[in-house]
Design an enzyme around this catalytic site. Structure first.
Site, PDB file in Angstrom:
ATOM      1  CB  THR A   1      -0.781  -0.109   1.180  1.00 28.13           C
ATOM      2  OG1 THR A   1      -1.720  -1.122   1.273  1.00 28.13           O
ATOM      3  CG2 THR A   1      -1.513   1.320   1.404  1.00 28.13           C
TER       4      THR A   1
ATOM      5  CG  ASP B   1       4.209  -2.473   1.107  1.00 26.63           C
ATOM      6  OD1 ASP B   1       3.957  -1.497   0.528  1.00 26.63           O
ATOM      7  OD2 ASP B   1       3.928  -2.787   2.325  1.00 26.63           O
ATOM      8  N   GLY B   2       6.402  -0.805  -0.372  1.00 24.40           N
ATOM      9  CA  GLY B   2       7.150   0.491  -0.109  1.00 24.40           C
ATOM     10  C   GLY B   2       7.527   0.477   1.477  1.00 24.40           C
ATOM     11  CB  ALA B   3       9.756   0.827   3.810  1.00 29.30           C
ATOM     12  CG  ASP B   4       6.532   5.053   6.418  1.00 26.58           C
ATOM     13  OD1 ASP B   4       5.912   5.451   5.397  1.00 26.58           O
ATOM     14  OD2 ASP B   4       5.856   4.403   7.156  1.00 26.58           O
TER      15      ASP B   4
ATOM     16  CE  LYS C   1       5.574  -2.379   4.682  1.00 22.06           C
ATOM     17  NZ  LYS C   1       5.255  -0.830   4.096  1.00 22.06           N
TER      18      LYS C   1
ATOM     19  CD  GLU D   1       1.714  -1.902   4.529  1.00 15.86           C
ATOM     20  OE1 GLU D   1       1.337  -1.123   3.693  1.00 15.86           O
ATOM     21  OE2 GLU D   1       2.433  -1.531   5.440  1.00 15.86           O
TER      22      GLU D   1
ATOM     23  CE  LYS E   1       9.373   7.097   1.421  1.00 17.51           C
ATOM     24  NZ  LYS E   1       8.583   6.011   0.967  1.00 17.51           N
TER      25      LYS E   1
ATOM     26  N   GLY F   1       2.897   4.179   7.391  1.00 19.42           N
ATOM     27  CA  GLY F   1       2.524   5.609   6.812  1.00 19.42           C
ATOM     28  C   GLY F   1       1.072   5.733   6.580  1.00 19.42           C
TER      29      GLY F   1
HETATM   30  C1  5RP Z   1       1.589   2.038   4.157  1.00 19.37           C
HETATM   31  C2  5RP Z   1       3.087   1.878   4.206  1.00 19.37           C
HETATM   32  C3  5RP Z   1       3.677   2.372   2.682  1.00 19.37           C
HETATM   33  O1  5RP Z   1       4.554   1.484   2.426  1.00 19.37           O
HETATM   34  C4  5RP Z   1       4.840   3.576   3.569  1.00 19.37           C
HETATM   35  O2  5RP Z   1       3.952   4.495   4.130  1.00 19.37           O
HETATM   36  C5  5RP Z   1       5.604   4.146   2.132  1.00 19.37           C
HETATM   37  O3  5RP Z   1       4.475   5.071   1.486  1.00 19.37           O
HETATM   38  P1  5RP Z   1       4.942   5.719   0.028  1.00 19.37           P
HETATM   39  O4  5RP Z   1       5.256   4.667  -0.840  1.00 19.37           O
HETATM   40  O5  5RP Z   1       3.710   6.462  -0.184  1.00 19.37           O
HETATM   41  O6  5RP Z   1       5.940   6.613   0.628  1.00 19.37           O
HETATM   42  O7  5RP Z   1       3.866   1.244   4.784  1.00 19.37           O
HETATM   43  O8  5RP Z   1       1.288   1.532   5.191  1.00 19.37           O
END
Ligand code: 5RP
Length: 219
Positions: free
Chosen positions: A28, A81-84, A94, A103, A121, A96
């Site tokens: 997400t 998936d992405g990460a903060d 994670k 997740e 990041k 955000g």
């Molecule tokens: C969502 C997450 C996202 O992977 C994280 O917040 C990164 O978001 P973005 O790709 O918009 O920078 O953990 O719950």
């Protein structure tokens, strides 16, 4: 490249990990959203996906990608998936996007976790950004007091209810010298559903986009 262009580049770069005929775990956020666009371009080659949020599910379905029920699936080849934040040990913050619990479930059932991030990041020590904690609503104050005892400054994320009907506390100022220990400690607090530290189950591969392109880091 702007940050958004880096997110797009890394989202599309993750396609090379998607094997034909497989089920793919989908995260997400804005970076994961670019990965979903990329998946749409090969949708006839995959069996379908498991999704980590209502938002991602809506986008996936809109693209005509089959979304399966996680309860019907034992394991996934990959989760993207992405990460903060992500450190050199592939541990992450994670949540955000408030989807941390789902997740974490998808990460747990995946053989390979591919974290897709832009260079902003990447950190040496986790904790510049707050650590999200998903909490059942009636335990919010108690959990906040316990988080203060751990040295954190919890802030209630206003107007956010997670897909699981819970609330989020964003915890600032935590000293994250041992991310595994802190993850375990926070998860022990009564009323906590999940902490957004992904240290016990860290990423296996990080795709990191800089201005010069996408670099692959393997643990
Ligand atoms: C969502 C997450 C996202 O992977 C994280 O917040 C990164 O978001 P973005 O790709 O918009 O920078 O953990 O719950």
């Amino acid at each position: 490249m702007t940050q958004d262009e880096m997110k797009k580049a890394v989202g599309w770069a993750a396609l090379k990990y998607v094997m034909p005929g497989t089920l793919v775990g989908v995260g997400t956020g804005s970076t994961a959203s670019y990965f979903i666009d990329a998946l749409g371009s090969i949708k006839h080659k995959i069996e379908g996906v498991l999704s980590s949020s209502h938002t991602s599910t809506a986008k996936l379905k809109n693209l005509g990608i089959s979304v399966f029920d996680t309860n019907e699936i034992d394991s996934l080849d990959i989760y993207v998936d992405g990460a903060d934040e992500i450190n050199d040990y592939m541990q992450m913050i994670k949540g955000g996007g408030a989807a941390l619990t789902r997740e974490k479930v998808l990460a747990a059932i995946s053989h390979k976790f591919i974290c897709i991030v832009d260079i902003t990041k990447k950190v040496n020590i986790l904790g510049k950004r707050p650590v999200p904690v998903e909490v059942i609503p009636m335990a919010r104050s108690y959990v906040a007091r316990e988080l203060v005892k751990l040295g954190g400054t919890p802030k209630y994320r206003q107007n956010v209810i997670t897909d699981n009907g819970n609330v989020i506390l964003d915890v600032y100022h935590l000293m994250i010298t041992d991310a595994v220990a802190l993850e375990n400690q926070v998860n022990q607090i009564a009323g906590v559903v999940t902490v957004g530290l992904f240290a016990n189950r860290c990423a296996d591969v990080a795709l990191v986009c800089t201005k010069n392109g996408v670099k692959e880091v393997i643990l």
